[in-house]
Scaffold this active site. Structure first.
Site, PDB file in Angstrom:
ATOM      1  CE  LYS A 120      -3.816  -2.155   2.459  1.00  0.00           C
ATOM      2  NZ  LYS A 120      -4.978  -1.875   3.907  1.00  0.00           N
TER       3      LYS A 120
ATOM      4  CE1 TYR B 240      -9.753  -3.410   0.589  1.00  0.00           C
ATOM      5  CE2 TYR B 240      -8.752  -0.796  -0.114  1.00  0.00           C
ATOM      6  CZ  TYR B 240      -8.404  -1.757   0.331  1.00  0.00           C
ATOM      7  OH  TYR B 240      -7.483  -2.279   0.786  1.00  0.00           O
TER       8      TYR B 240
ATOM      9  CG  PHE C 291     -13.264   1.696   6.700  1.00  0.00           C
ATOM     10  CD1 PHE C 291     -12.721   1.008   5.859  1.00  0.00           C
ATOM     11  CD2 PHE C 291     -13.967   0.663   8.612  1.00  0.00           C
ATOM     12  CE1 PHE C 291     -12.362  -0.591   6.044  1.00  0.00           C
ATOM     13  CE2 PHE C 291     -14.283  -0.184   7.707  1.00  0.00           C
ATOM     14  CZ  PHE C 291     -14.009  -1.354   7.090  1.00  0.00           C
TER      15      PHE C 291
ATOM     16  NE  ARG D 119      -6.182 -12.054   5.624  1.00  0.00           N
ATOM     17  CZ  ARG D 119      -6.641 -10.982   5.392  1.00  0.00           C
ATOM     18  NH1 ARG D 119      -6.642 -10.087   4.706  1.00  0.00           N
ATOM     19  NH2 ARG D 119      -7.495  -9.879   6.609  1.00  0.00           N
TER      20      ARG D 119
ATOM     21  CB  THR E 290      -7.489  -5.784   9.721  1.00  0.00           C
ATOM     22  OG1 THR E 290      -7.849  -6.459   9.595  1.00  0.00           O
ATOM     23  CG2 THR E 290      -8.054  -4.445   9.263  1.00  0.00           C
TER      24      THR E 290
ATOM     25  NE  ARG F 208      -2.062  -5.532   7.597  1.00  0.00           N
ATOM     26  CZ  ARG F 208      -3.771  -5.971   6.527  1.00  0.00           C
ATOM     27  NH1 ARG F 208      -4.168  -7.190   7.347  1.00  0.00           N
ATOM     28  NH2 ARG F 208      -3.983  -5.372   5.806  1.00  0.00           N
TER      29      ARG F 208
ATOM     30  CG  ASN G 125      -3.827  -1.769   6.892  1.00  0.00           C
ATOM     31  OD1 ASN G 125      -3.374  -1.726   6.020  1.00  0.00           O
ATOM     32  ND2 ASN G 125      -4.285  -2.836   7.196  1.00  0.00           N
TER      33      ASN G 125
ATOM     34  CG  HIS H 176      -5.662  -6.309  -0.080  1.00  0.00           C
ATOM     35  ND1 HIS H 176      -6.395  -6.150   0.349  1.00  0.00           N
ATOM     36  CD2 HIS H 176      -5.586  -7.539  -1.690  1.00  0.00           C
ATOM     37  CE1 HIS H 176      -7.238  -7.094  -0.386  1.00  0.00           C
ATOM     38  NE2 HIS H 176      -6.672  -7.291  -1.055  1.00  0.00           N
TER      39      HIS H 176
ATOM     40  CD  GLU I 197      -8.359  -8.892  -3.767  1.00  0.00           C
ATOM     41  OE1 GLU I 197      -9.857  -9.206  -2.677  1.00  0.00           O
ATOM     42  OE2 GLU I 197      -7.700  -9.480  -3.021  1.00  0.00           O
TER      43      GLU I 197
END
Ligand code: IDP
Ligand code: MG
Length: 136
Positions: free
Chosen positions: A12, A52, A60, A88, A94, A105, A115, A118, A129
């Site tokens: 990100k 998203y 948010f 993950r 998160t 993270r 964070n 993704h 995706e």
């Protein structure tokens, strides 16, 4: 290998901005992921809104889409046995405050919104995706 999977990873804007992309890619490689495809891009807010869409009712959502489109990102297809879950786990929770030691993270995340990475949350979403970013 029957459960060889591909998943989508995004580094990100907060991490790309801090020049952490090489270090994060190395963490994936060290954990057995193969980077099948990658590109550094900046997306429009309208594209972030599509990506998203599952979060469109969340408070948010607007900030999240502004943020993802605010600067360059690195988008990757990662391959490994059980890649979706393995990614993950390597990403961590998160909220970086809840992420355990050794996760991306925990190491690099600044806040719940910034964070650093993704990752797809299911094999089905991984396919969608990957298509979203890499279908020509
Ligand atoms: P994930 O990235 O761990 O899968 P999701 O629940 O899918 O988490 O949320 C997508 C992204 O939205 C998160 O990575 C985070 O950047 C942001 N986000 C999630 N919850 C909040 C929140 O409560 N406040 C602000 N941003 C959030
Ligand atoms: Mg998610």
């Amino acid at each position: 290998m029957s459960n060889l999977e591909q998943t989508l990873s995004i580094i990100k804007p907060d991490a790309v901005e801090r020049n952490l992309d090489l270090e994060i890619k190395q963490m994936f490689k060290n954990n057995g992921f193969v980077i099948i495809k990658e590109k550094k891009i900046q997306i429009e807010k309208s594209e972030a809104e599509k990506f998203y869409k599952v979060h469109e009712t969340k408070p948010f959502y607007n900030d999240l889409c502004s943020y993802l489109s605010s600067g360059p990102i690195v988008v990757m297809i990662l391959e490994k046995k059980n890649a979706v879950l393995a990614n993950r786990e390597l990403m961590g929770a998160t909220n970086p405050k809840d992420a355990i030691e050794g996760t991306i993270r925990k190491k690099f995340g600044l806040s719940i919104d910034k964070n650093s990475v993704h990752g797809s949350d299911s094999l089905e979403n991984a396919k969608l995706e990957i298509d979203f970013f890499f279908k020509d």
